[in-house]
Design a protein around this motif. Structure first.
Motif, PDB file in Angstrom:
ATOM      1  N   LYS A  77      -9.274  -1.747   5.068  1.00 44.26           N
ATOM      2  CA  LYS A  77      -9.715  -0.745   6.029  1.00 44.26           C
ATOM      3  C   LYS A  77      -9.270  -1.154   7.427  1.00 44.26           C
ATOM      4  O   LYS A  77      -9.495  -2.280   7.856  1.00 44.26           O
ATOM      5  CB  LYS A  77     -11.250  -0.618   5.984  1.00 44.26           C
ATOM      6  CG  LYS A  77     -11.792   0.463   6.895  1.00 44.26           C
ATOM      7  CD  LYS A  77     -13.311   0.559   6.768  1.00 44.26           C
ATOM      8  CE  LYS A  77     -13.865   1.633   7.688  1.00 44.26           C
ATOM      9  NZ  LYS A  77     -15.337   1.732   7.580  1.00 44.26           N
ATOM     10  N   GLU A  78      -8.639  -0.233   8.118  1.00 39.92           N
ATOM     11  CA  GLU A  78      -8.098  -0.548   9.447  1.00 39.92           C
ATOM     12  C   GLU A  78      -9.169  -0.437  10.526  1.00 39.92           C
ATOM     13  O   GLU A  78     -10.079   0.393  10.387  1.00 39.92           O
ATOM     14  CB  GLU A  78      -6.925   0.391   9.735  1.00 39.92           C
ATOM     15  CG  GLU A  78      -5.782   0.212   8.738  1.00 39.92           C
ATOM     16  CD  GLU A  78      -4.674   1.232   8.927  1.00 39.92           C
ATOM     17  OE1 GLU A  78      -4.858   2.149   9.753  1.00 39.92           O
ATOM     18  OE2 GLU A  78      -3.661   1.111   8.246  1.00 39.92           O
ATOM     19  N   ALA A 110     -10.426  -1.373  -0.984  1.00 42.51           N
ATOM     20  CA  ALA A 110     -10.500  -0.403   0.111  1.00 42.51           C
ATOM     21  C   ALA A 110     -11.167  -1.016   1.337  1.00 42.51           C
ATOM     22  O   ALA A 110     -10.759  -0.761   2.476  1.00 42.51           O
ATOM     23  CB  ALA A 110     -11.267   0.830  -0.357  1.00 42.51           C
ATOM     24  N   MET A 111     -12.186  -1.853   1.102  1.00 46.93           N
ATOM     25  CA  MET A 111     -12.887  -2.484   2.222  1.00 46.93           C
ATOM     26  C   MET A 111     -11.990  -3.502   2.925  1.00 46.93           C
ATOM     27  O   MET A 111     -11.946  -3.570   4.151  1.00 46.93           O
ATOM     28  CB  MET A 111     -14.156  -3.164   1.700  1.00 46.93           C
ATOM     29  CG  MET A 111     -15.011  -3.807   2.766  1.00 46.93           C
ATOM     30  SD  MET A 111     -16.522  -4.489   2.079  1.00 46.93           S
ATOM     31  CE  MET A 111     -15.857  -5.738   0.968  1.00 46.93           C
ATOM     32  N   TRP A 112     -11.254  -4.296   2.132  1.00 54.80           N
ATOM     33  CA  TRP A 112     -10.394  -5.316   2.729  1.00 54.80           C
ATOM     34  C   TRP A 112      -9.268  -4.710   3.560  1.00 54.80           C
ATOM     35  O   TRP A 112      -8.835  -5.293   4.549  1.00 54.80           O
ATOM     36  CB  TRP A 112      -9.772  -6.182   1.630  1.00 54.80           C
ATOM     37  CG  TRP A 112     -10.764  -6.998   0.866  1.00 54.80           C
ATOM     38  CD1 TRP A 112     -12.076  -7.235   1.189  1.00 54.80           C
ATOM     39  CD2 TRP A 112     -10.540  -7.690  -0.372  1.00 54.80           C
ATOM     40  NE1 TRP A 112     -12.672  -8.022   0.239  1.00 54.80           N
ATOM     41  CE2 TRP A 112     -11.762  -8.313  -0.729  1.00 54.80           C
ATOM     42  CE3 TRP A 112      -9.437  -7.825  -1.204  1.00 54.80           C
ATOM     43  CZ2 TRP A 112     -11.888  -9.074  -1.883  1.00 54.80           C
ATOM     44  CZ3 TRP A 112      -9.561  -8.581  -2.351  1.00 54.80           C
ATOM     45  CH2 TRP A 112     -10.768  -9.199  -2.688  1.00 54.80           C
ATOM     46  N   GLN A 150       0.840  -1.199   0.000  1.00 56.10           N
ATOM     47  CA  GLN A 150       0.000   0.000   0.000  1.00 56.10           C
ATOM     48  C   GLN A 150       0.873   1.246   0.000  1.00 56.10           C
ATOM     49  O   GLN A 150       1.837   1.355   0.765  1.00 56.10           O
ATOM     50  CB  GLN A 150      -0.893  -0.005   1.236  1.00 56.10           C
ATOM     51  CG  GLN A 150      -1.711   1.255   1.399  1.00 56.10           C
ATOM     52  CD  GLN A 150      -2.595   1.195   2.624  1.00 56.10           C
ATOM     53  OE1 GLN A 150      -3.515   0.410   2.671  1.00 56.10           O
ATOM     54  NE2 GLN A 150      -2.293   2.002   3.625  1.00 56.10           N
ATOM     55  N   ARG A 207      -2.387  -2.681  11.104  1.00 56.00           N
ATOM     56  CA  ARG A 207      -2.240  -1.572  10.153  1.00 56.00           C
ATOM     57  C   ARG A 207      -2.003  -2.160   8.770  1.00 56.00           C
ATOM     58  O   ARG A 207      -1.177  -3.058   8.595  1.00 56.00           O
ATOM     59  CB  ARG A 207      -1.075  -0.663  10.551  1.00 56.00           C
ATOM     60  CG  ARG A 207      -1.201  -0.029  11.936  1.00 56.00           C
ATOM     61  CD  ARG A 207      -2.280   1.041  11.957  1.00 56.00           C
ATOM     62  NE  ARG A 207      -2.006   2.080  10.992  1.00 56.00           N
ATOM     63  CZ  ARG A 207      -1.244   3.143  11.248  1.00 56.00           C
ATOM     64  NH1 ARG A 207      -0.681   3.287  12.437  1.00 56.00           N
ATOM     65  NH2 ARG A 207      -1.055   4.065  10.328  1.00 56.00           N
TER      66      ARG A 207
END
Length: 284
Positions: free
Chosen positions: A132-133, A128-130, A100, A170
């Motif tokens: 997401k922290e 983005a969903m996978w 990332q 993270r």
């Protein structure tokens, strides 16, 4: 598998042939008329041996990766070696390791039908969903067209596996494998462990690079560093001035000096460089 095996073996041995010739054959070669537990045991033994060999190979892969990290440190060659080994052990013709960076996934290692090393994939939709922290310890099997150059899901016999690479929940990156085999829980556990080790390695590499790049900050005065650290927020000169307790005109002067000292063209470039140095967009 059990019933399928019996379909080939023991049924003929249970029949008593009425003619002499076949009775002789039966007595000599089929002395036991009961079902054949020795044959079944041999099958179970071979299956157990195969599973043990697979487990040993997985452990050697994990240990080999750890030893190479310990002795040689992170490198693109090491990541490509790791991906090639995983693809071989898990029957994956297609695979990728990505990191990332600034809202995108950068391909660090690749195999098969995915994008070349260095390509950037925007983190939109499922990605983005996978990532997401806080990151969860799970596997995603959804096919994502933006990650692969396969034309749609035209190969239904293949299985997609995407595992977040993370460090302390993270997001660091994503491991993707498309395999011809359905992976069991033990195999996925090994992949999760590798992703954890990868997360520490990639996060450490990023922090080390940032520490090296921090040297250019020595060119800036303390007040210029404060302004520089706030640039990722995208705030106006007026907001920055309010935050720092100085006038907007002074902020403008500091930004011009920052651009000159760091050889940058505009404040957008300065904001990107500040993000690369580890400053966040939520500084205000």
């Amino acid at each position: 598998m059990h019933s399928r095996w019996f379909a080939f073996c023991p049924a003929s041995g249970n029949k008593k042939s009425p003619d002499i010739g076949s009775s002789v054959y039966t007595k000599r070669h089929m002395p036991n008329e009961s079902p054949s537990p020795p044959t079944e045991s041999a099958f179970a033994l071979r299956n157990a041996l195969k599973q043990t060999q697979v487990q040993i190979a997985h452990e050697r892969l994990f240990e080999g990766f750890g030893q190479r990290l310990f002795t040689s440190g992170w490198s693109e060659e090491l990541l490509q070696w790791l991906l090639d080994e995983m693809c071989m052990q898990f029957g994956a013709p297609h695979g990728l390791i990505s990191q990332q960076h600034a809202g995108a996934l950068k391909i660090l290692a690749q195999r098969g039908k995915t994008f070349p090393i260095g390509a950037r994939v925007p983190m939109l939709g499922a990605l983005a969903m996978w990532l997401k922290e806080p990151i969860h310890f799970e596997v995603h099997s959804q096919f994502v067209p933006s990650l692969w150059t396969i034309q749609g899901n035209t190969e239904p016999a293949l299985h997609c596996y995407h595992l977040p690479i993370a460090c302390q929940q993270r997001a660091v990156g994503l491991l993707g494998l498309i395999t011809s085999n359905s992976l069991n829980a033990n195999s996925l556990q090994v992949l999760h462990s590798i992703c954890g080790l990868l997360g520490f390695a990639l996060r450490g590499q990023t922090q080390t690079a940032a520490a090296i790049d921090d040297s250019y900050l020595q060119k800036l005065t303390p007040r210029e560093r404060e302004v520089f650290a706030l640039l990722p927020s995208g705030a106006s000169n007026a907001l920055l001035a309010e935050k720092l307790g100085i006038s907007p005109g002074t902020v403008k002067i500091h930004i011009e000096r920052i651009l000159s000292k760091l050889d940058l063209n505009d404040r957008t470039q300065a904001a990107v460089k500040a993000v690369e140095a580890g400053f966040k967009s939520d500084g205000l």
